[in-house]
Design an enzyme around this catalytic site. Structure first.
Site, PDB file in Angstrom:
ATOM      1  CG  ASN A 195      37.640  36.856  57.499  1.00 12.94           C
ATOM      2  OD1 ASN A 195      36.654  36.585  58.160  1.00 12.94           O
ATOM      3  ND2 ASN A 195      38.807  37.142  58.055  1.00 12.94           N
ATOM      4  CB  THR A 196      38.391  36.641  50.879  1.00 16.18           C
ATOM      5  OG1 THR A 196      38.300  37.910  51.535  1.00 16.18           O
ATOM      6  CG2 THR A 196      37.981  36.807  49.417  1.00 16.18           C
ATOM      7  CB  ILE A 198      37.947  27.711  51.813  1.00 15.65           C
ATOM      8  CG1 ILE A 198      36.900  28.371  52.705  1.00 15.65           C
ATOM      9  CG2 ILE A 198      38.424  26.396  52.435  1.00 15.65           C
ATOM     10  CD1 ILE A 198      35.603  27.580  52.807  1.00 15.65           C
ATOM     11  CB  VAL A 199      43.667  27.819  50.268  1.00 15.21           C
ATOM     12  CG1 VAL A 199      44.649  27.169  49.295  1.00 15.21           C
ATOM     13  CG2 VAL A 199      43.459  29.274  49.889  1.00 15.21           C
ATOM     14  CG  ASP A 240      45.415  33.242  59.543  1.00 12.19           C
ATOM     15  OD1 ASP A 240      45.315  33.458  60.767  1.00 12.19           O
ATOM     16  OD2 ASP A 240      45.122  34.092  58.681  1.00 12.19           O
ATOM     17  CB  THR A 252      38.365  60.025  38.015  1.00 13.01           C
ATOM     18  OG1 THR A 252      37.997  61.401  37.879  1.00 13.01           O
ATOM     19  CG2 THR A 252      37.887  59.513  39.368  1.00 13.01           C
TER      20      THR A 252
END
Length: 254
Positions: A9-10, A12-13, A109, A184
């Protein structure tokens, strides 16, 4: 040569193998808007920089969790390369029994990772894949895929905190020196990193208990380098495990 493609989804290898040796690999952003021509051009440019000729590619093995990109890449490969294409899915021989209520629900995968970890390291084993989601996959001593767990990835969790809390800033994902933050940003980093570490260790330890107490834990995925060295239960880090699994599955079907 064999080209292997892992579509997430993030990212492509993409990897190129000559016999059983990985010659090179690249990581691209998963862009659903790119056309087949654009992906083909990018691939040729990357190969050119490596001094490789893509005409030597005789076969491609692909695992994907993004159907639209699967279609685009399939079109590109058919139009621009004269090679065999194997897309991992139902009907493809993996050599691994799937002990799941509905085997078709298991991502390609995750199956490929299971095949690779058992072939390379044996079983029982647990694969922790640090990607868009963090997936945990259990492989029995007999080489069966017996199930797993899916949790939001560290990137998703961080983006959600920034998006939903009006006064909290976006922070860099690094390990703070203390759990008790003094500002913070440090508080957010402590909550994100140590919370994520605790989540991984908690799930892995519970999975080990259900599997009989012992299992080799192998980390992979694009974010493995960020978090794995902080997690005490991880035995090995293999960032290219999915590519190896694709090579193995291709060989079992050729």
């Amino acid at each position: 040569m064999l080209m292997v493609i892992d579509v997430g989804n993030t990212n492509i290898v993409i990897g190129l193998y000559k016999e059983k040796k990985l010659q090179c690999h690249w990581r691209l952003a998963s862009d659903r808007q790119k056309t087949a021509d654009e992906y083909g051009l990018i691939l040729r440019q990357l190969a050119h920089y490596q001094g490789l000729g893509l005409e030597a590619i005789k076969a491609v093995a692909m695992a994907s969790v993004v159907p639209t990109i699967t279609q685009t890449l399939t079109m590109m490969l058919k139009e621009q390369f004269n090679c065999q294409l194997l897309v991992v899915g139902p009907g493809v021989k993996t050599g691994m029994p799937i002990r799941f209520d509905n085997p078709r629900e298991v991502g390609a995968d995750r199956i490929v990772n299971g095949v690779a970890v058992y072939e390379l390291y044996g079983g029982p084993a647990i694969v922790v894949d640090f990607g868009t989601a963090t997936t945990f996959d259990a492989i029995s001593a007999e080489g069966e895929y017996v199930g797993g767990a899916i949790a939001p990835g560290i990137g998703i969790a961080t983006d959600a905190l920034f998006a939903r809390a009006a006064k909290l800033p976006r922070v860099e994902l690094i390990r703070p020196p203390r759990v008790i933050g003094k500002n913070t940003v440090a508080c957010m980093q402590a909550g994100i990193m140590y919370g994520f570490i605790g989540q991984v260790e908690g799930i892995v330890n519970r999975m080990k208990a259900e599997m009989g107490g012992e299992a080799l834990v192998v980390a992979t995925g694009g974010l493995a380098g960020l978090i794995s060295h902080e997690v005490s239960c991880i035995d090995k880090v293999d960032p290219l495990l999915t590519l190896e699994g694709l090579r193995i599955v291709y060989e079992r079907n050729s």
